[in-house]
Scaffold this active site. Sequence first.
Site, PDB file in Angstrom:
ATOM      1  N   HIS A 184       0.860  -1.184   0.000  1.00 35.93           N
ATOM      2  CA  HIS A 184       0.000   0.000   0.000  1.00 35.93           C
ATOM      3  C   HIS A 184       0.899   1.239   0.000  1.00 35.93           C
ATOM      4  O   HIS A 184       0.700   2.141  -0.785  1.00 35.93           O
ATOM      5  CB  HIS A 184      -0.928  -0.017   1.221  1.00 35.93           C
ATOM      6  CG  HIS A 184      -1.914   1.111   1.240  1.00 35.93           C
ATOM      7  ND1 HIS A 184      -2.990   1.173   2.091  1.00 35.93           N
ATOM      8  CD2 HIS A 184      -1.973   2.253   0.512  1.00 35.93           C
ATOM      9  CE1 HIS A 184      -3.677   2.293   1.874  1.00 35.93           C
ATOM     10  NE2 HIS A 184      -3.083   2.966   0.932  1.00 35.93           N
ATOM     11  N   GLU A 225       0.840   7.973  -3.541  1.00 38.09           N
ATOM     12  CA  GLU A 225       1.713   7.542  -2.437  1.00 38.09           C
ATOM     13  C   GLU A 225       2.987   8.381  -2.393  1.00 38.09           C
ATOM     14  O   GLU A 225       3.464   8.750  -1.322  1.00 38.09           O
ATOM     15  CB  GLU A 225       2.048   6.050  -2.566  1.00 38.09           C
ATOM     16  CG  GLU A 225       0.854   5.132  -2.316  1.00 38.09           C
ATOM     17  CD  GLU A 225       0.290   5.269  -0.906  1.00 38.09           C
ATOM     18  OE1 GLU A 225       1.070   5.262   0.060  1.00 38.09           O
ATOM     19  OE2 GLU A 225      -0.943   5.389  -0.762  1.00 38.09           O
ATOM     20  N   HIS A 282       3.284  10.675   0.841  1.00 39.45           N
ATOM     21  CA  HIS A 282       4.219  10.094   1.812  1.00 39.45           C
ATOM     22  C   HIS A 282       5.671  10.165   1.346  1.00 39.45           C
ATOM     23  O   HIS A 282       6.567  10.471   2.122  1.00 39.45           O
ATOM     24  CB  HIS A 282       3.853   8.628   2.082  1.00 39.45           C
ATOM     25  CG  HIS A 282       2.452   8.438   2.575  1.00 39.45           C
ATOM     26  ND1 HIS A 282       2.075   8.730   3.860  1.00 39.45           N
ATOM     27  CD2 HIS A 282       1.326   7.993   1.954  1.00 39.45           C
ATOM     28  CE1 HIS A 282       0.785   8.461   4.026  1.00 39.45           C
ATOM     29  NE2 HIS A 282       0.303   8.007   2.882  1.00 39.45           N
TER      30      HIS A 282
END
Length: 250
Positions: free
Chosen positions: A62, A130, A134
């Site tokens: 993920h 992502e 992040h």
Amino acid sequence: MMKLQYYGSLAVLLLLPVALACADTDFDFFYHVQQWPGSYCDTKEGCCFPGNQKPAADFGIHGLWPNYAVCRTVDEDGRPLNQSKCWPDFCNASDPLDPSLIRDLEPDLLRNWGTLSCKSKESTAFWSHEWTRHGTCSGMDQHSYFLAALEYKARFNLTRILLDAGIVPSEERTYCLSRIRDAVAEATGSAPNLECNRNERNETQLYQVYQCVGVDGRSPVRCLVAMDGGCTGMVKFPAFCATETIQVMR
Ligand SMILES: *[C@@H]1O[C@H](CO)[C@@H](O)[C@H](O)[C@H]1NC(C)=O
Ligand SMILES: *[C@@H]1O[C@H](CO)[C@@H](O)[C@H](O)[C@H]1NC(C)=O
Ligand SMILES: *[C@@H]1O[C@H](CO)[C@@H](O)[C@H](O)[C@H]1NC(C)=O
Ligand SMILES: *[C@@H]1O[C@H](CO)[C@@H](O)[C@H](O)[C@H]1NC(C)=O
């Protein structure tokens, strides 16, 4: 696959001091988060397969998420935050994902970090999100970030770790949560946090495994933060039977 050897434990030990010396990171550890496709797909929302290709019955990445050991209540200038912040995110708006920088990783990413979301059905959109949310806080460049996440998944194959501990996907069986956590702890040296979700029959099932990784993105570390992942004592670990067609027709 051939890159694996390089990150054997000896290489990690040698690289660690260098990584620590030049790490310019404002966080305490990474969560390396993997999701079980069986539990993603058997919910009310269902799932979709990019390119209409059903992925293997294997955990998928993920994300690799920088996290704080202690949630913050003030910003960098000491001003109080309305909501406490437990991880940094969206650290560099001028650094969007450039797919050409990770082209060599694409086959590996498609196999190990594919989207199951019906929103875009595009794994590139998943990677882009992502990275922007992040990855820009990771202290790594784009290629290093995606490579680190792939290498960590390959080094500790969760599907195999659970299989070896007798935790096999099943429609009927339930497993004690601590048995799942212990199996991962034994294989990696670090007990993970676990997140559950609920299938269509509202039964609790193992959904995501959060492994704690050092700021170098390579070494397992002890998880500093407890997490309420919505899991109870006994959980299902469902077989990955869902087909996209059934999900789409719903
Ligand atoms: C915090 O709350 C105040 C008052 O409700 C609001 O004016 C401000 O925009 C909020 N700040 C953030 C960063 O959300
Ligand atoms: C943000 O990303 C841009 C483009 O890669 C880079 O030039 C810049 O140095 C980055 N800013 C910070 C604060 O890291
Ligand atoms: C992880 O192990 C499982 C079970 O042995 C295997 O099917 C799967 O291909 C492995 N994953 C990778 C990425 O090698
Ligand atoms: C699912 O089960 C939980 C816990 O037993 C319960 O609180 C919740 O209301 C249930 N949800 C539905 C949709 O039945």
